[in-house]
Design a protein around this motif. Structure first.
Motif, PDB file in Angstrom:
ATOM      1  N   ASP A 223      23.154 -19.216 -67.544  1.00 18.35           N
ATOM      2  CA  ASP A 223      23.457 -20.159 -66.468  1.00 18.35           C
ATOM      3  C   ASP A 223      22.262 -21.071 -66.264  1.00 18.35           C
ATOM      4  O   ASP A 223      21.118 -20.697 -66.530  1.00 18.35           O
ATOM      5  N   CYS A 224      22.540 -22.246 -65.751  1.00 18.62           N
ATOM      6  CA  CYS A 224      21.476 -23.200 -65.473  1.00 18.62           C
ATOM      7  C   CYS A 224      21.908 -24.043 -64.286  1.00 18.62           C
ATOM      8  O   CYS A 224      23.094 -24.399 -64.163  1.00 18.62           O
ATOM      9  N   ALA A 225      20.961 -24.362 -63.425  1.00 20.88           N
ATOM     10  CA  ALA A 225      21.261 -25.231 -62.293  1.00 20.88           C
ATOM     11  C   ALA A 225      21.264 -26.687 -62.734  1.00 20.88           C
ATOM     12  O   ALA A 225      20.447 -27.107 -63.562  1.00 20.88           O
ATOM     13  N   GLU A 226      22.180 -27.429 -62.207  1.00 19.87           N
ATOM     14  CA  GLU A 226      22.272 -28.849 -62.532  1.00 19.87           C
ATOM     15  C   GLU A 226      20.957 -29.552 -62.228  1.00 19.87           C
ATOM     16  O   GLU A 226      20.339 -29.331 -61.181  1.00 19.87           O
ATOM     17  N   GLY A 227      20.521 -30.373 -63.189  1.00 21.08           N
ATOM     18  CA  GLY A 227      19.271 -31.097 -63.020  1.00 21.08           C
ATOM     19  C   GLY A 227      18.047 -30.373 -63.539  1.00 21.08           C
ATOM     20  O   GLY A 227      16.989 -30.984 -63.721  1.00 21.08           O
ATOM     21  N   ARG A 228      18.185 -29.090 -63.775  1.00 19.49           N
ATOM     22  CA  ARG A 228      17.065 -28.325 -64.312  1.00 19.49           C
ATOM     23  C   ARG A 228      17.150 -28.285 -65.827  1.00 19.49           C
ATOM     24  O   ARG A 228      18.169 -28.614 -66.439  1.00 19.49           O
ATOM     25  N   ALA A 229      16.059 -27.858 -66.434  1.00 22.94           N
ATOM     26  CA  ALA A 229      16.044 -27.733 -67.892  1.00 22.94           C
ATOM     27  C   ALA A 229      16.779 -26.464 -68.315  1.00 22.94           C
ATOM     28  O   ALA A 229      16.615 -25.409 -67.704  1.00 22.94           O
ATOM     29  N   ALA A 230      17.563 -26.591 -69.358  1.00 24.11           N
ATOM     30  CA  ALA A 230      18.234 -25.433 -69.959  1.00 24.11           C
ATOM     31  C   ALA A 230      17.511 -25.108 -71.257  1.00 24.11           C
ATOM     32  O   ALA A 230      17.349 -25.991 -72.113  1.00 24.11           O
ATOM     33  N   ASN A 231      17.080 -23.875 -71.379  1.00 28.00           N
ATOM     34  CA  ASN A 231      16.364 -23.425 -72.572  1.00 28.00           C
ATOM     35  C   ASN A 231      17.190 -22.359 -73.274  1.00 28.00           C
ATOM     36  O   ASN A 231      17.344 -21.252 -72.770  1.00 28.00           O
ATOM     37  N   LEU A 232      17.716 -22.705 -74.435  1.00 26.93           N
ATOM     38  CA  LEU A 232      18.593 -21.790 -75.155  1.00 26.93           C
ATOM     39  C   LEU A 232      17.858 -21.234 -76.382  1.00 26.93           C
ATOM     40  O   LEU A 232      17.506 -21.987 -77.285  1.00 26.93           O
ATOM     41  N   PRO A 233      17.641 -19.926 -76.426  1.00 26.03           N
ATOM     42  CA  PRO A 233      16.910 -19.342 -77.545  1.00 26.03           C
ATOM     43  C   PRO A 233      17.808 -18.963 -78.714  1.00 26.03           C
ATOM     44  O   PRO A 233      19.011 -18.721 -78.549  1.00 26.03           O
ATOM     45  N   CYS A 234      17.195 -18.910 -79.873  1.00 27.19           N
ATOM     46  CA  CYS A 234      17.889 -18.468 -81.084  1.00 27.19           C
ATOM     47  C   CYS A 234      16.892 -17.712 -81.945  1.00 27.19           C
ATOM     48  O   CYS A 234      15.787 -18.203 -82.210  1.00 27.19           O
ATOM     49  N   ASN A 235      17.271 -16.542 -82.369  1.00 22.94           N
ATOM     50  CA  ASN A 235      16.429 -15.752 -83.253  1.00 22.94           C
ATOM     51  C   ASN A 235      16.949 -15.846 -84.673  1.00 22.94           C
ATOM     52  O   ASN A 235      18.145 -15.635 -84.915  1.00 22.94           O
ATOM     53  N   HIS A 236      16.055 -16.175 -85.588  1.00 26.61           N
ATOM     54  CA  HIS A 236      16.431 -16.267 -87.015  1.00 26.61           C
ATOM     55  C   HIS A 236      15.291 -15.711 -87.836  1.00 26.61           C
ATOM     56  O   HIS A 236      14.654 -16.428 -88.617  1.00 26.61           O
ATOM     57  N   SER A 237      15.055 -14.431 -87.664  1.00 24.66           N
ATOM     58  CA  SER A 237      13.875 -13.785 -88.239  1.00 24.66           C
ATOM     59  C   SER A 237      13.892 -13.727 -89.764  1.00 24.66           C
ATOM     60  O   SER A 237      12.840 -13.518 -90.377  1.00 24.66           O
ATOM     61  N   THR A 238      15.053 -13.885 -90.377  1.00 23.74           N
ATOM     62  CA  THR A 238      15.121 -13.806 -91.843  1.00 23.74           C
ATOM     63  C   THR A 238      15.209 -15.182 -92.492  1.00 23.74           C
ATOM     64  O   THR A 238      15.577 -15.301 -93.662  1.00 23.74           O
ATOM     65  N   ILE A 239      14.842 -16.201 -91.762  1.00 25.47           N
ATOM     66  CA  ILE A 239      14.943 -17.569 -92.275  1.00 25.47           C
ATOM     67  C   ILE A 239      14.057 -17.748 -93.507  1.00 25.47           C
ATOM     68  O   ILE A 239      12.953 -17.193 -93.592  1.00 25.47           O
ATOM     69  N   SER A 240      14.565 -18.499 -94.455  1.00 28.57           N
ATOM     70  CA  SER A 240      13.808 -18.806 -95.663  1.00 28.57           C
ATOM     71  C   SER A 240      13.080 -20.139 -95.508  1.00 28.57           C
ATOM     72  O   SER A 240      13.419 -20.939 -94.645  1.00 28.57           O
ATOM     73  N   GLY A 241      12.097 -20.353 -96.402  1.00 29.00           N
ATOM     74  CA  GLY A 241      11.265 -21.532 -96.268  1.00 29.00           C
ATOM     75  C   GLY A 241      11.996 -22.849 -96.399  1.00 29.00           C
ATOM     76  O   GLY A 241      11.554 -23.868 -95.863  1.00 29.00           O
ATOM     77  N   ASN A 242      13.123 -22.861 -97.081  1.00 26.30           N
ATOM     78  CA  ASN A 242      13.856 -24.113 -97.283  1.00 26.30           C
ATOM     79  C   ASN A 242      15.076 -24.235 -96.386  1.00 26.30           C
ATOM     80  O   ASN A 242      15.920 -25.104 -96.602  1.00 26.30           O
ATOM     81  N   GLU A 243      15.171 -23.384 -95.389  1.00 23.20           N
ATOM     82  CA  GLU A 243      16.316 -23.431 -94.480  1.00 23.20           C
ATOM     83  C   GLU A 243      15.968 -24.196 -93.204  1.00 23.20           C
ATOM     84  O   GLU A 243      14.907 -23.997 -92.610  1.00 23.20           O
ATOM     85  N   TYR A 244      16.891 -25.048 -92.812  1.00 24.88           N
ATOM     86  CA  TYR A 244      16.766 -25.801 -91.584  1.00 24.88           C
ATOM     87  C   TYR A 244      17.450 -25.054 -90.442  1.00 24.88           C
ATOM     88  O   TYR A 244      18.356 -24.250 -90.655  1.00 24.88           O
TER      89      TYR A 244
END
Lengths: 111, 116
Positions: free
Chosen positions: A11-32
């Motif tokens: 949840d986020c209050a209107e007007g405030r910043a929303a920070n959405l996290p994502c974990n991708h611990s197995t990402i490779s060097g050529n992956e965006y």
């Protein structure tokens, strides 16, 4: 493509910043890292992408950790119209191949 | 930016009939398109990859005779749900990859199929 993990909801209050996290611990060097969002009953919409540097566009900012194992999508001033499901996808950017979607994060912006 | 048009946006059909959904790339050519299905409160599930001038590639568990895909031109892919049943009711979405690096996707607006 590397697997991603996102919290199911935020949840986020209107007007405030929303920070959405994502974990991708197995990402490779050529992956965006790509972010899309899907407003109810619409097709997903591209938001932003990045490789290792932080990125900003008119919609959002993307912060990628130095080890690239996680990232955060930032909506600087969330509005009610930002209520949507946000998907983080990690994939190689050298081809136009398929991608699979995880469950995403349902962001609810409240007045 | 790239524009993808999907039609119809919604359709109601009787059980046993077939329904065709179109996906068009309006301002660029697409040798590849992707079809997804989405059930309520679930994520997008990739059904198949549509390849211009050749057979589609289906994901495991997706019946190719049930979901016919035709990609006869560089701007049009169609998904036909044959002999539709109520369990086929879902939100169908197409996507088209960008033509250059770093490849992202442009999505159609989706088709809500209801089989009664």
């Amino acid at each position: 493509d590397a697997k991603t993990t996102q919290p199911p909801s935020m949840d986020c209050a209107e007007g405030r910043a929303a920070n959405l996290p994502c974990n991708h611990s197995t990402i490779s060097g050529n992956e965006y890292v790509y972010w899309y969002r899907q407003i109810h009953s619409q097709g997903p919409q591209y938001i932003i992408h990045g490789l290792k540097n932080n990125e900003t566009n008119e919609m959002a900012s993307l912060i990628i950790t130095e080890d690239r194992k996680s990232s955060t999508l930032i909506l600087p001033h969330a509005t009610l119209r930002d209520t949507a499901v946000y998907y983080c996808i990690v994939r190689v950017a050298t081809n136009a191949g398929k991608s699979t979607f995880g469950d995403g994060t349902t962001l609810t912006v409240k007045p | 930016g790239a524009v993808v048009s999907q039609h119809p946006s919604w359709v109601i059909c009787k059980s046993g009939t077939s329904v065709k959904i179109e996906c068009r790339s309006l301002d660029f050519q697409a040798t590849t398109m992707f079809w997804y299905r989405q059930f309520p409160k679930q994520s997008l599930m990739l059904m198949a990859t549509s390849n211009e001038g050749s057979k589609a590639t289906y994901e495991q568990g997706v019946e190719k005779d049930k979901f016919l895909i035709n990609h006869a031109s560089l701007t049009l892919s169609t998904l036909t749900v044959t002999s539709a049943h109520p369990e086929d009711s879902s939100f169908y979405i197409c996507s088209v990859p960008a033509t250059g690096q770093p490849y992202g996707y442009t999505f159609g607006s989706g088709t809500r199929l209801t089989v009664v």
